[in-house]
Scaffold this motif. Structure first.
Motif, PDB file in Angstrom:
ATOM      1  N   THR A   1      -7.082   1.354  -9.079  1.00 38.78           N
ATOM      2  CA  THR A   1      -7.020  -0.097  -8.893  1.00 38.78           C
ATOM      3  C   THR A   1      -6.068  -0.447  -7.754  1.00 38.78           C
ATOM      4  O   THR A   1      -6.398  -1.260  -6.887  1.00 38.78           O
ATOM      5  N   ILE A   2      -4.912   0.179  -7.726  1.00 38.79           N
ATOM      6  CA  ILE A   2      -3.935  -0.077  -6.660  1.00 38.79           C
ATOM      7  C   ILE A   2      -4.503   0.331  -5.313  1.00 38.79           C
ATOM      8  O   ILE A   2      -4.378  -0.378  -4.314  1.00 38.79           O
ATOM      9  N   CYS A   3      -5.152   1.473  -5.265  1.00 38.46           N
ATOM     10  CA  CYS A   3      -5.731   1.968  -4.008  1.00 38.46           C
ATOM     11  C   CYS A   3      -6.842   1.041  -3.515  1.00 38.46           C
ATOM     12  O   CYS A   3      -6.916   0.714  -2.330  1.00 38.46           O
ATOM     13  N   LEU A   4      -7.713   0.586  -4.420  1.00 35.60           N
ATOM     14  CA  LEU A   4      -8.781  -0.332  -4.040  1.00 35.60           C
ATOM     15  C   LEU A   4      -8.223  -1.680  -3.606  1.00 35.60           C
ATOM     16  O   LEU A   4      -8.735  -2.303  -2.675  1.00 35.60           O
ATOM     17  N   LEU A   5      -7.176  -2.127  -4.271  1.00 36.88           N
ATOM     18  CA  LEU A   5      -6.529  -3.382  -3.882  1.00 36.88           C
ATOM     19  C   LEU A   5      -5.964  -3.268  -2.470  1.00 36.88           C
ATOM     20  O   LEU A   5      -6.097  -4.187  -1.658  1.00 36.88           O
ATOM     21  N   ASP A   6      -5.360  -2.129  -2.172  1.00 37.59           N
ATOM     22  CA  ASP A   6      -4.858  -1.889  -0.811  1.00 37.59           C
ATOM     23  C   ASP A   6      -5.999  -1.979   0.202  1.00 37.59           C
ATOM     24  O   ASP A   6      -5.849  -2.570   1.267  1.00 37.59           O
ATOM     25  N   ALA A   7      -7.141  -1.403  -0.129  1.00 35.91           N
ATOM     26  CA  ALA A   7      -8.281  -1.423   0.788  1.00 35.91           C
ATOM     27  C   ALA A   7      -8.815  -2.836   0.973  1.00 35.91           C
ATOM     28  O   ALA A   7      -9.163  -3.233   2.085  1.00 35.91           O
ATOM     29  N   ALA A   8      -8.860  -3.604  -0.104  1.00 41.70           N
ATOM     30  CA  ALA A   8      -9.447  -4.946  -0.055  1.00 41.70           C
ATOM     31  C   ALA A   8      -8.534  -5.982   0.587  1.00 41.70           C
ATOM     32  O   ALA A   8      -9.009  -6.988   1.097  1.00 41.70           O
ATOM     33  N   SER A   9      -7.251  -5.731   0.577  1.00 41.06           N
ATOM     34  CA  SER A   9      -6.299  -6.756   1.029  1.00 41.06           C
ATOM     35  C   SER A   9      -6.085  -6.772   2.537  1.00 41.06           C
ATOM     36  O   SER A   9      -5.363  -7.616   3.047  1.00 41.06           O
ATOM     37  N   GLY A  10      -6.707  -5.860   3.265  1.00 40.08           N
ATOM     38  CA  GLY A  10      -6.560  -5.831   4.725  1.00 40.08           C
ATOM     39  C   GLY A  10      -5.258  -5.162   5.133  1.00 40.08           C
ATOM     40  O   GLY A  10      -4.574  -4.530   4.333  1.00 40.08           O
ATOM     41  N   GLY A  11      -4.934  -5.300   6.398  1.00 41.41           N
ATOM     42  CA  GLY A  11      -3.703  -4.688   6.883  1.00 41.41           C
ATOM     43  C   GLY A  11      -3.818  -3.195   7.113  1.00 41.41           C
ATOM     44  O   GLY A  11      -2.823  -2.483   7.202  1.00 41.41           O
ATOM     45  N   ARG A  12      -5.067  -2.692   7.220  1.00 45.62           N
ATOM     46  CA  ARG A  12      -5.297  -1.259   7.433  1.00 45.62           C
ATOM     47  C   ARG A  12      -6.214  -1.049   8.622  1.00 45.62           C
ATOM     48  O   ARG A  12      -7.045  -1.887   8.932  1.00 45.62           O
ATOM     49  N   THR A  13      -6.056   0.094   9.232  1.00 43.72           N
ATOM     50  CA  THR A  13      -7.015   0.497  10.254  1.00 43.72           C
ATOM     51  C   THR A  13      -8.230   1.074   9.540  1.00 43.72           C
ATOM     52  O   THR A  13      -8.187   1.330   8.337  1.00 43.72           O
TER      53      THR A  13
END
Length: 129
Positions: A103-115
């Motif tokens: 869940t934390i990893c998917l939230l990181d992916a969905a929230s933007g701020g990544r290349t």
């Protein structure tokens, strides 16, 4: 199995399954593959994981894709993990612990701020007046 620890600055997470600690990386390729293989969008996967309602098979697919993305250079064993075997390891480890990490990893992916490769983008410094 990873020969390098997860690097939070690169947007990586760790997940222990059995005696092995895997690096999870929410890259565009990993998320796209998980969406295609599960038939669920990133947001649907996130909602299902947050509600602890992601099936074991789908959880295995998502985790396997995140593990593949986190494999180090030349780590063909990790880059070729099997989703069904990962699902078995998740079953043995216990789903609640794994579901929380995913869940934390998917939230990181969905929230933007990544290349697209999953690395965190630098945060702009705020000027203090």
């Amino acid at each position: 199995m990873s020969d390098h620890p997860a690097n939070a600055a690169r947007g990586e997470h760790e997940l222990k399954l059995g005696k092995t600690c895997y690096v999870l990386r929410p890259s565009y390729a990993a998320i796209s593959a998980a969406e295609a293989k599960t038939g669920h969008s990133l947001m649907a996967l996130l909602r299902l994981a947050d509600a602890s309602d992601l099936s074991l098979a789908h959880l295995g697919v998502v985790v396997a894709e995140l593990i593949r993305a986190g494999a180090g250079k030349g780590d063909d064993l990790t880059a070729g993990v099997n989703a069904e075997r990962i699902a078995e390891l998740i079953f043995e480890e216990g789903m609640p612990h794994v579901m929380a990490r995913v869940t934390i990893c998917l939230l990181d992916a969905a929230s933007g701020g990544r290349t697209a490769t999953g690395e965190m983008k630098p945060v702009a410094e705020m000027a203090i007046s």
